[in-house]
Write a protein that holds these residues in place. Structure first.
Motif, mmCIF file in Angstrom:
data_model
loop_
_atom_site.group_PDB
_atom_site.id
_atom_site.type_symbol
_atom_site.label_atom_id
_atom_site.label_comp_id
_atom_site.label_asym_id
_atom_site.label_seq_id
_atom_site.Cartn_x
_atom_site.Cartn_y
_atom_site.Cartn_z
ATOM 1 N N SER A 23 18.269 29.040 -53.859
ATOM 2 C CA SER A 23 17.762 27.953 -54.706
ATOM 3 C C SER A 23 18.346 26.605 -54.308
ATOM 4 N N VAL A 24 19.510 26.601 -53.634
ATOM 5 C CA VAL A 24 20.111 25.356 -53.178
ATOM 6 C C VAL A 24 19.191 24.628 -52.209
ATOM 7 N N ALA A 25 18.297 25.355 -51.531
ATOM 8 C CA ALA A 25 17.382 24.723 -50.571
ATOM 9 C C ALA A 25 16.386 23.797 -51.250
ATOM 10 N N ASN A 26 16.257 23.874 -52.566
ATOM 11 C CA ASN A 26 15.350 22.965 -53.275
ATOM 12 C C ASN A 26 15.748 21.506 -53.085
ATOM 13 N N TYR A 27 17.052 21.244 -52.942
ATOM 14 C CA TYR A 27 17.497 19.872 -52.693
ATOM 15 C C TYR A 27 16.933 19.361 -51.368
ATOM 16 N N GLU A 28 16.796 20.252 -50.384
ATOM 17 C CA GLU A 28 16.260 19.867 -49.084
ATOM 18 C C GLU A 28 14.731 19.769 -49.133
ATOM 19 N N LEU A 29 14.102 20.757 -49.772
ATOM 20 C CA LEU A 29 12.642 20.770 -49.839
ATOM 21 C C LEU A 29 12.090 19.596 -50.627
ATOM 22 N N MET A 30 12.851 19.112 -51.607
ATOM 23 C CA MET A 30 12.371 18.010 -52.431
ATOM 24 C C MET A 30 12.099 16.760 -51.601
ATOM 25 N N ILE A 41 14.706 13.273 -59.152
ATOM 26 C CA ILE A 41 15.376 11.976 -59.338
ATOM 27 C C ILE A 41 16.465 11.793 -58.295
ATOM 28 N N LEU A 42 17.258 12.837 -58.079
ATOM 29 C CA LEU A 42 18.279 12.776 -57.040
ATOM 30 C C LEU A 42 17.639 12.524 -55.675
ATOM 31 N N GLY A 43 16.532 13.223 -55.420
ATOM 32 C CA GLY A 43 15.850 13.072 -54.141
ATOM 33 C C GLY A 43 15.271 11.687 -53.952
ATOM 34 N N TRP A 44 14.654 11.151 -55.006
ATOM 35 C CA TRP A 44 14.040 9.833 -54.861
ATOM 36 C C TRP A 44 15.090 8.756 -54.638
ATOM 37 N N LEU A 101 12.717 22.970 -42.668
ATOM 38 C CA LEU A 101 13.480 23.867 -41.804
ATOM 39 C C LEU A 101 14.818 24.331 -42.393
ATOM 40 N N PRO A 102 15.579 23.491 -43.136
ATOM 41 C CA PRO A 102 16.867 23.965 -43.654
ATOM 42 C C PRO A 102 16.790 25.239 -44.493
ATOM 43 N N LEU A 103 15.669 25.480 -45.155
ATOM 44 C CA LEU A 103 15.520 26.730 -45.904
ATOM 45 C C LEU A 103 15.703 27.922 -44.973
ATOM 46 N N PHE A 104 15.112 27.834 -43.785
ATOM 47 C CA PHE A 104 15.091 28.973 -42.871
ATOM 48 C C PHE A 104 16.327 29.055 -41.973
ATOM 49 N N VAL A 105 16.904 27.913 -41.610
ATOM 50 C CA VAL A 105 18.024 27.946 -40.664
ATOM 51 C C VAL A 105 19.381 27.723 -41.326
ATOM 52 N N PHE A 108 1.541 19.538 -49.669
ATOM 53 C CA PHE A 108 0.944 20.870 -49.738
ATOM 54 C C PHE A 108 1.845 21.907 -49.061
ATOM 55 N N SER A 109 2.365 21.581 -47.874
ATOM 56 C CA SER A 109 3.209 22.523 -47.136
ATOM 57 C C SER A 109 4.479 22.857 -47.912
ATOM 58 N N THR A 110 5.104 21.828 -48.495
ATOM 59 C CA THR A 110 6.328 22.047 -49.256
ATOM 60 C C THR A 110 6.057 22.874 -50.505
ATOM 61 N N ALA A 111 4.975 22.549 -51.216
ATOM 62 C CA ALA A 111 4.621 23.303 -52.421
ATOM 63 C C ALA A 111 4.315 24.760 -52.088
ATOM 64 N N LEU A 112 3.657 24.989 -50.961
ATOM 65 C CA LEU A 112 3.333 26.352 -50.541
ATOM 66 C C LEU A 112 4.601 27.154 -50.275
ATOM 67 N N ILE A 113 5.578 26.542 -49.618
ATOM 68 C CA ILE A 113 6.842 27.223 -49.339
ATOM 69 C C ILE A 113 7.543 27.613 -50.646
ATOM 70 N N ILE A 114 7.587 26.680 -51.589
ATOM 71 C CA ILE A 114 8.236 26.973 -52.873
ATOM 72 C C ILE A 114 7.500 28.106 -53.586
ATOM 73 N N PHE A 115 6.175 28.092 -53.536
ATOM 74 C CA PHE A 115 5.385 29.157 -54.177
ATOM 75 C C PHE A 115 5.673 30.513 -53.534
ATOM 76 N N LEU A 116 5.731 30.553 -52.210
ATOM 77 C CA LEU A 116 5.933 31.820 -51.508
ATOM 78 C C LEU A 116 7.327 32.401 -51.756
ATOM 79 N N PHE A 117 8.316 31.526 -51.957
ATOM 80 C CA PHE A 117 9.691 31.995 -52.163
ATOM 81 C C PHE A 117 10.122 31.868 -53.627
ATOM 82 N N ARG A 118 9.135 31.775 -54.506
ATOM 83 C CA ARG A 118 9.475 31.578 -55.917
ATOM 84 C C ARG A 118 10.249 32.762 -56.498
#
Length: 528
Positions: free
Chosen positions: A76-83, A243-246, A281-285, A518-528
């Motif tokens: 779940s920490v990867a959400n900071y990167e995906l955001m 908010i942190l991401g923005w 990429l940080p989610l995977f590597v 779309f790509s980011t949302a798809l990744i979050i959906f697949l790893f939800r």
């Protein structure tokens, strides 16, 4: 351990340092002005911006922190990167066109033109603090943690000094152009090194996702967690992480400086979209290998040691030097970026070199001296950071309590003409008094080993931002604007359209932003 480094490993490390040194020397010969030193002559292209944004953000703290927190609590920490994909796409419609249209040099400069000099200096001081004491020093600390895994007899403080001084020397010599050129090199090395780690870790499970998931605690490989999750609840993901991401991607000088150095608005937008895709990429590597390490490296006392232990235990001979080069690249990328941006803030927002009419030679001399002074802080503050439980937690929590008032006044200032300077300054002061008190309370309760009874810090970030938005709006309706300002300081319809006729099809930033989202949302959906 030192014995794990072969001749090839050492040769790769020496070659890396040689290349970076050459880049700093080569670029320094062509610096002629302050704009060259701080904004690379406003000449950066799409790929350079994208790789530089990625590399400056994916620092040693990310390598150490993301893998460490994923080890402890899951991916779940990867959400900071995906955001980043979402907020960079939003920035393409907001801060990127606004800042480049205004031709500002620093982010606080916008607040100064919008709300007056007091807001400019307040935010500049806050940015320097966060840049030097959080981003820069934490990167040095994380790098030393890894290097001590391979050189256990190397003392902590001399390593800190060595890393900070090396980054500072080529930053002071070559300015932002040297920083971004080395960032491109560092991003490539980083991705190769982290990719090798990921391959070797996944191979321990027979390259079977089912086997890996079965061996790990329930929910360890899920991005979206329950509302009571101690690492990152879905409520915090929804209202706090954006908010942190923005703030990080739109208001943080050391990141935005790359955008400000673009050769044009469309170039900056396309570079941001490229960076948004790279941030998947940080989610995977990083996150997934760190999470899998919970099975491979049980009972590690310090989660910050996960990445260096994976390097030492699972890399084949000859690859350790490459990964260490990637790590050092990540350290250099953040330290050089933060040094350059902090010195930019000091000269433009406090010394006010434009207003004083300093010569280009004097600006460059003082800029380099300022960089030298900041190196001292970068080298010594890690002594404090090592007392904090987890480097990534240190970074996110400090930002979590610092950014709400800033985000509130930026959003209102860009979208609502009625927002007044007095209201913005009052919101900054009141908001930081409340958030600072809250942070101190949580820290004292944690030190005493007691529950504080407050929501997760990301939820607190969302609540505090909402409070500051309401506070600033109310004060703005009570307090009239102190000075007249141009409507160009407010976002307009022109900012949501391409600025050149050639920006069509794949070059249209709106299509690029849609693909990233779309790509980011798809990744979050697949790893939800």
């Amino acid at each position: 351990m030192l014995t794990t480094l072969t001749f090839i490993d050492i040769a790769i490390l020496v070659a890396y340092f040689g290349i970076v040194t050459f880049i700093g020397w080569f670029v320094s010969r062509n610096l002629k002005s302050g704009d060259d030193l701080f904004l690379a002559g406003r000449s950066l292209g799409v790929a350079t911006i994208g790789f530089s944004l990625f590399a400056s953000n994916i620092s040693s703290t990310t390598l150490i922190g993301v893998t460490g927190q994923a080890y402890s609590s899951g991916i779940s920490v990867a959400n900071y990167e995906l955001m980043a994909g979402f907020v960079l796409s939003f920035a393409a419609f907001t801060t990127i066109p606004l800042f480049l249209r205004l031709q500002i040099t620093t982010v606080p400069e916008y607040l100064g033109r919008r709300f007056g000099p007091a807001c400019r200096k307040y935010f500049s001081a806050l940015t320097i603090f966060l840049t030097v004491f959080v981003d820069m020093a934490a990167s040095v600390y994380a790098g030393v943690v890894v290097l001590q895994t391979f050189f256990p007899s190397a003392p902590f403080i001399p390593l800190c000094i060595g890393l900070a001084v090396f980054a500072g020397l080529y930053t002071a010599a070559g300015g932002l152009r040297a920083v971004v050129y080395t960032d491109v090199l560092q991003a490539i090395i980083l991705l190769i090194g982290a990719g090798v780690i990921s391959y070797m870790v996944f191979s321990q499970f027979g390259f079977s996702w089912a086997e890996a998931t079965k061996a790990l605690p329930d929910g360890h490989m899920s991005l979206v967690r329950s509302a009571d999750d101690p690492a990152l609840p879905w409520t915090g993901l929804l209202i706090g992480v954006p908010i942190l991401g923005w703030f990080y991607w739109s208001n943080n000088q050391y990141v935005v400086q790359r955008v400000l150095a673009a050769r044009g608005i469309e170039t900056a937008r396309q570079g941001a979209a490229f960076a948004g895709m790279l941030k998947i990429l940080p989610l995977f590597v990083m996150a997934i290998p760190g999470a899998m390490a919970a099975e491979l490296l049980p009972n590690l006392e310090n989660s910050d040691l996960v990445f260096p232990t994976l390097v030492a235990d699972y890399l084949p001979i000859g690859f350790t030097g490459l990964v260490l080069a990637g790590l050092i690249a990540a350290i250099m990328s953040t330290v050089d970026s933060t040094l350059n941006s902090a010195s930019t803030l000091v000269l433009h927002d406090f010394a006010e070199v434009k207003e004083r009419g300093w010569s280009e030679k004097k600006i460059m001399q003082v800029g380099r001296l300022t960089t030298g002074g900041l190196i001292i802080i970068a080298a010594l503050w890690p002594i404090v950071i090592r007392e904090f439980p987890g480097v990534f937690g240190y970074i996110q929590q400090v930002f979590g309590y610092s950014v709400p008032p800033v985000v509130a006044i930026f959003l209102l200032g860009m979208f609502w003409k009625r927002t007044s300077g007095k209201a913005a300054l009052a919101t900054l002061i009141i908001g930081h008094l409340i958030s600072g008190t809250t942070f101190a309370y949580r820290a004292s309760m944690a030190a005493a080993g007691q529950a504080d009874g407050l929501p997760h810090f990301t939820v607190m970030t969302g609540i505090m931002t909402a409070f500051c938005l309401v506070l600033c709006a109310i004060l703005s309706m009570i307090l009239k604007p102190e000075h007249e300002f141009s409507n160009e300081l407010i976002l307009g319809k022109q900012d949501i359209r391409p600025t050149t006729a050639s920006a069509v099809g794949w070059k249209d930033f709106r299509l690029q932003a849609a693909i990233v989202v779309f790509s980011t949302a798809l990744i979050i959906f697949l790893f939800r």
